[in-house]
Design an enzyme around this catalytic site. Structure first.
Site, short mmCIF file in Angstrom:
data_model
loop_
_atom_site.label_atom_id
_atom_site.label_comp_id
_atom_site.label_asym_id
_atom_site.label_seq_id
_atom_site.Cartn_x
_atom_site.Cartn_y
_atom_site.Cartn_z
N SER A 136 -98.25 0.37 58.88
CA SER A 136 -98.06 1.10 57.63
C SER A 136 -97.27 2.38 57.86
CB SER A 136 -99.42 1.44 57.02
OG SER A 136 -99.30 2.39 55.97
N TYR A 161 -107.51 5.10 56.88
CA TYR A 161 -106.66 3.91 56.77
C TYR A 161 -105.50 4.02 57.75
CZ TYR A 161 -103.12 0.73 54.92
OH TYR A 161 -102.15 -0.23 54.79
#
Length: 344
Positions: A136, A161
């Site tokens: 990501s 995350y």
């Protein structure tokens, strides 16, 4: 070839599975169908994939099979790998969402850490040719240098995350080094498009504008995102699947790229490479809908970053592909799907 796609009922997994089957590959898709967002949307995606469950008479489409399975089910994952003998694995399943990780950290430890490890173990024990997995853009964290390059430091994440995605890259490297498994991590940048997730900005803005509700604008609109259409993401994944990392005995930690290694390991950014201001994206939605949104301007939210901006030269060098879909085209495609799917 025979592919495993994890998160096949998810946003990117759905589009990727459709593409692979259209190309004639056989795909086994797994997903735990959790209720992080509306399960009916996930089921609708799977219904769209039903057309690939049987080969047609001209044999120009692959076979798709879906198995409901959680990544944390160690024995189930191990059996799946042993029985199916996948050529390649594209690992997209994860607990998504930056803000949700602040409220529900344990869900990320289970799905994103333990789940990633079960996939690595499956690849190790079953001679998988290539593991491609989703990282990501959030790993860049506090980095303010733009565009974000895979040579930049990613040691200061601002959400759990992001930390789990950085951990995935480290775990993959260790397995590439120890077991000679070719692994490629892809740092996705703000993916959007048809069948998108309800917790993402394009969906939220579109729904609220059509419903006459006020939309929240973080950091008073002073934010930049490298919005990347899902068709461009899928094209990049499909192409990079054919580019297997190899060992480089001349690579050194002191002088080599952080995105490469002496192990068969690689990291790429996969984004549009041209960020736009958040207000510009909202304007594109308003123009397509023909409605001006009521806006609530507010401060930056926990876990958010000011800007994302992908340096994509390495991906282009490896695959010959750069993103093609403009924001105007992508927004129109998403809204056309949204209106049709929800009869708005």
């Amino acid at each position: 070839m025979k592919y495993l796609v994890t998160g096949a009922a998810g946003f990117i997994g759905f589009h990727l599975t459709k593409r692979l089957c259209t190309q004639g590959h056989d795909v086994v898709g797994i997903d735990n169908l959790n209720d992080y967002y509306d399960v009916n949307l996930k089921l609708a995606r799977l219904a769209e994939l039903d057309k690939f469950t049987v080969k047609n008479t001209t044999n120009d489409k692959g076979v798709f099979r879906f198995i409901k399975l959680d990544l944390t089910e160690r024995e189930g994952i191990a059996t799946l790998f042993a029985d199916e003998k996948f050529d390649r694995v594209i690992h997209l399943a994860a607990q998504a969402g930056v803000r949700y990780s602040i409220e529900n950290p344990m869900a990320y430890a289970d799905s994103n850490l333990i789940g990633h490890l079960t996939i690595l173990e499956g690849c190790r024990n079953n001679n998988v040719e290539h593991l491609i997995y989703a990282s990501s853009s959030s790993v860049y964290g506090l980095n303010n240098k733009t565009p974000f390059s895979t040579s930049d430091s990613v040691d200061h994440p601002v959400s759990l995350y992001a930390a789990t995605k950085k951990s995935n890259e480290l775990m993959a490297h260790s397995y590439s080094h120890l077991y000679d498994i070719p692994t490629t991590g892809l740092r996705f940048f703000t993916v959007y498009g048809s069948w998108g997730r309800p917790d993402m900005a394009p969906y939220i803005f579109t729904k609220k504008i059509l419903d006459g509700d006020t939309i929240d604008i973080n950091n008073n609109g002073d934010m930049w995102r490298d919005f990347t259409h899902v068709d461009d993401i899928v094209e990049g994944i499909v192409r990079i699947a054919d580019v297997l990392p190899v060992r480089d005995p001349l690579w050194k930690v002191e002088s080599g790229s952080a995105a490469a290694s002496s192990a068969p390991y690689a990291i790429y950014n996969i984004g549009h490479g041209s960020p736009i201001n958040l207000m510009g994206f909202v304007k594109a939605i308003e123009d397509e809908l023909g409605v001006e949104a009521e806006k609530n301007f507010r401060e930056m939210q926990a876990g958010d970053v000011y800007q994302t901006y992908a340096e994509v030269n390495d991906l282009f060098a490896a695959t010959g592909y750069k993103s093609q879909v403009t924001v105007q085209q992508g927004v129109a495609e998403f809204i056309n799907w949204y209106r049709e799917f929800y009869q708005k």
